[in-house]
Design a protein around this motif. Structure first.
Motif, PDB file in Angstrom:
ATOM      1  N   ASN A 297       0.836  -1.215  -0.036  1.00 30.47           N
ATOM      2  CA  ASN A 297       0.013  -0.002  -0.005  1.00 30.47           C
ATOM      3  C   ASN A 297       0.775   1.403  -0.006  1.00 30.47           C
ATOM      4  N   PRO A 298       1.016   2.150   1.263  1.00 33.49           N
ATOM      5  CA  PRO A 298       1.739   3.279   1.027  1.00 33.49           C
ATOM      6  C   PRO A 298       3.298   3.257   0.647  1.00 33.49           C
ATOM      7  N   SER A 301       3.509   2.383  -2.890  1.00 33.13           N
ATOM      8  CA  SER A 301       3.263   3.772  -3.915  1.00 33.13           C
ATOM      9  C   SER A 301       4.595   4.302  -3.891  1.00 33.13           C
ATOM     10  N   TYR A 329      -3.523  -2.141   6.229  1.00 37.64           N
ATOM     11  CA  TYR A 329      -3.416  -0.409   6.251  1.00 37.64           C
ATOM     12  C   TYR A 329      -4.764  -0.170   6.102  1.00 37.64           C
ATOM     13  N   ALA A 333      -4.433   4.910   3.132  1.00 36.30           N
ATOM     14  CA  ALA A 333      -3.070   5.035   3.442  1.00 36.30           C
ATOM     15  C   ALA A 333      -2.089   5.499   2.536  1.00 36.30           C
ATOM     16  N   THR A 334      -2.297   5.272   1.213  1.00 35.18           N
ATOM     17  CA  THR A 334      -1.315   5.705   0.167  1.00 35.18           C
ATOM     18  C   THR A 334      -1.813   7.209   0.022  1.00 35.18           C
ATOM     19  N   LEU A 337      -0.106   9.479   2.698  1.00 35.82           N
ATOM     20  CA  LEU A 337       1.119   9.550   2.211  1.00 35.82           C
ATOM     21  C   LEU A 337       1.452  10.722   1.254  1.00 35.82           C
ATOM     22  N   TRP A 338       0.498  10.855   0.345  1.00 36.61           N
ATOM     23  CA  TRP A 338       0.866  11.752  -0.795  1.00 36.61           C
ATOM     24  C   TRP A 338       0.121  13.157  -0.466  1.00 36.61           C
ATOM     25  N   ASN A 364      -4.611  11.522  -6.753  1.00 33.22           N
ATOM     26  CA  ASN A 364      -5.255  10.687  -5.796  1.00 33.22           C
ATOM     27  C   ASN A 364      -6.802  10.424  -6.242  1.00 33.22           C
TER      28      ASN A 364
END
Ligand SMILES: [Zn+2]
Lengths: 456, 115
Positions: A297-298, A301, A329, A333-334, A337-338, A364
């Motif tokens: 996941n994150p 990524s 997660y 989560a990704t 992060l972004w 996203n």
């Protein structure tokens, strides 16, 4: 805002550690101790990883600026801060691991050069800089995080049901850190050969063949259903003064979890999307990266961002549950992060806003579903009929496929579905199973041409 | 709240349903592109289904998914026999036979004929 341009490679320069001159290759490997590469297997002996894929991705520059297997200090830095010793961000441990028995039998020491053979032929060299031991379970746990240490996004402890955790857990305990060099280029088999665009070539194609100023990457481990197709089409409206020039599909090729589709079907399924004009080939390209997916996941990524920036993309789409399996997660989560960063993983800010970070821009995306009221595949943040929605749930689609029902045009394009059936007939199974994983570990995606190496 | 098993109704299955009380149970999915009958499964019975098949899970819509093809086929067969949706007990009575068939499904599922 100035118009966007193709970003530089991560770390500034693409790694190119592929020796094409035969004399040089022979000189490099002459007299070296040989070691035949073999797959990593799980508790039941099922192959779950092959280090040759990592060597390919390093040497052809997909993982730039990483040049080889990490030394201990670099491994620690990656696990703590997700950075290489050169400061550039990097998410995963990349390790050349051997068993205690193999280590003893090899009799190599730091400073030696090891000749790695694949399918019995010389393939690459490893310049051993450091030999050290790891506790694979500790590496596995720290790679993905824990609910205590990474409370922002980790929801449950990783265990043997997580394929990425299992890959690290079954790494051998002795690590040779050092630089890889490919000395004998493998030849890709069909259909993989059509999709092999190493970063240097890919940048060239984007610039001079496709002539895309901007390009958005689509991560895939799936045969595309219409929901994926709509995601690609809609995310590609991102850009600057105009939508992105192109969509670069990059499929992760390697051992996958049971229930995913065979790699050949993933590649040809995406190819069918452009071949039959659902997204015309002028705006779409299908490529691949060799990597035994870690489903992180994150964390995954970040690797996706690195690979696709190296390939020349300006943007990258990230979905909910990006590269995820199970509920380890947070589903966002990704995206967390972004948009905000994840401090416990070393990111006080998003990966594209930190020093030595990425230049690729995240896009996203939420979800696409079928809405009977709108009468179309709709975006979850647009369509107001969430009560009527019909989701493209992966398990629902797998159910239709395994029952042998020809799916309607709003679920799979017929040409894409026929690709699934084509490879189903080859393997007697529509999805990845143990038999496929074993066969794949034997056959691999490549053959290695014969090469004689002088004894000394 | 009951869970459901979604049984997709293709043309072949439709022929067996026509004229029976099951016909009115057919629901449209994806704008009518797909026909489906949702078989309600009381919660204590759905637990038994999950126990019988290790990959099976309940998705966000409350449908039991990732069950073997043999299980879905048995649900349809029992539905036709009884001309009713109240058939989960009949299916669970056959569970060891279904599990046996499902084991083979890990290795081989016959591909459909597609021209
Ligand atoms: Zn709607």
């Amino acid at each position: 805002m100035p118009l966007l341009r193709m970003p530089p490679p991560h770390g500034g320069k693409l790694v190119d550690s592929v020796v094409k001159n035969k004399d040089r290759a022979e000189k490099l490997a002459a007299g070296c101790v040989r070691f035949e590469l073999k797959p990593t297997t799980d508790a039941k002996g099922v192959p779950i990883r092959h280090v040759y894929r990592e060597i390919m991705s390093v040497c052809y520059g997909f993982f730039s600026p990483l040049e080889g297997s990490m030394v201990r200090e670099e491994l620690e830095r990656v696990l703590k801060e997700r950075r290489l010793l050169s400061e550039w961000i990097f998410p995963y441990p990349i390790l050349f691991d051997v068993s205690e028995e193999d280590y003893k039998a090899l009799g190599v020491k730091e400073g030696d050069r090891l000749l790695l053979t694949l399918k019995g032929q010389p393939f690459a060299t490893l310049d051993i800089e450091e030999i050290y031991k790891i506790d694979p379970i500790d590496v596995a746990t720290r790679t993905f995080g824990t609910p205590e240490k990474n409370p922002e996004v980790v929801r449950q402890p990783f265990d043997d049901k997580h394929p990425g955790y299992v890959i690290y857990k079954f790494h051998q305990p002795v690590i040779f850190g050092g630089k890889y060099t490919i000395i004998n280029e493998p030849k890709f088999k069909e259909p993989y050969d059509r999709f092999w665009f190493p970063p240097a070539k890919c940048r060239e194609v984007i610039k001079n063949v496709k002539k895309w100023r901007t390009c958005i990457a689509h991560q895939t481990r799936n045969v595309p259903h219409v929901g994926h197709e709509m995601l690609m089409k809609c995310a590609a409206f991102t850009g600057d003064v105009e939508p992105c020039g192109g969509i670069l599909v990059n499929a992760i090729i390697g051992a996958k979890r049971k229930g995913d589709y065979p790699d050949e079907a993933i590649l040809e399924g995406h190819e069918a999307v452009n071949k039959y004009g659902y997204i015309k080939p002028e705006r779409h390209i299908v490529t691949m990266t060799l990597w035994d997916m870690r489903y992180g996941n994150p964390i995954e990524s970040l690797l996706h961002g690195i690979i696709r920036q190296n390939m020349g993309c300006t943007h990258h789409m990230f979905g909910r549950d990006h590269a995820a399996v199970g509920e380890y997660y947070d589903m966002y989560a990704t995206q967390i992060l972004w948009t905000k960063g994840i401090p416990s993983f070393g990111f006080e800010a998003p990966p594209n806003e930190v020093d030595y970070g990425l230049k690729i821009l995240p896009q996203n995306m939420a979800e696409f579903w079928y809405c009977p009221k709108c009468g179309e595949v709709a975006y979850s943040e647009t369509c107001g009929h969430s009560k009527e929605k019909q989701k493209f749930s992966g398990s629902f689609v797998r159910g239709i496929v395994s029952e042998g029902i020809f799916p309607p045009n709003v679920i799979f394009r017929p040409e894409v579905y026929k690709v699934i059936v084509k490879w189903w007939k080859v393997y007697g199974y529509p999805f990845v199973n143990n038999k496929y994983l074993k066969l794949k570990a034997q056959e691999l995606e490549v053959d290695v041409p014969p090469l004689e190496i002088p004894k000394a | 709240m009951p869970h459901f098993i979604g049984v997709i109704i293709d043309e072949k299955r439709m022929e067996k349903i026509k004229g029976t009380p099951l016909e009115k149970e057919i629901k449209d999915m994806f704008g009518g592109a797909l026909k489906m009958i949702a078989v309600p499964i009381p919660e204590e019975k759905s637990k038994e289904v999950l126990k019988a098949f290790d990959k099976a899970r309940i998705d966000s819509r409350g449908y039991i998914e990732d069950v073997p093809v043999a299980f879905r086929r048995a649900v349809f067969e029992e539905m036709i026999k009884a001309k009713s949706l109240n058939i989960i007990d009949n299916v669970l009575a056959r569970i060891s036979e279904i599990q046996e068939a499902a084991k083979k499904e890990d290795e081989y599922i016959p591909p459909p004929e597609v021209e």
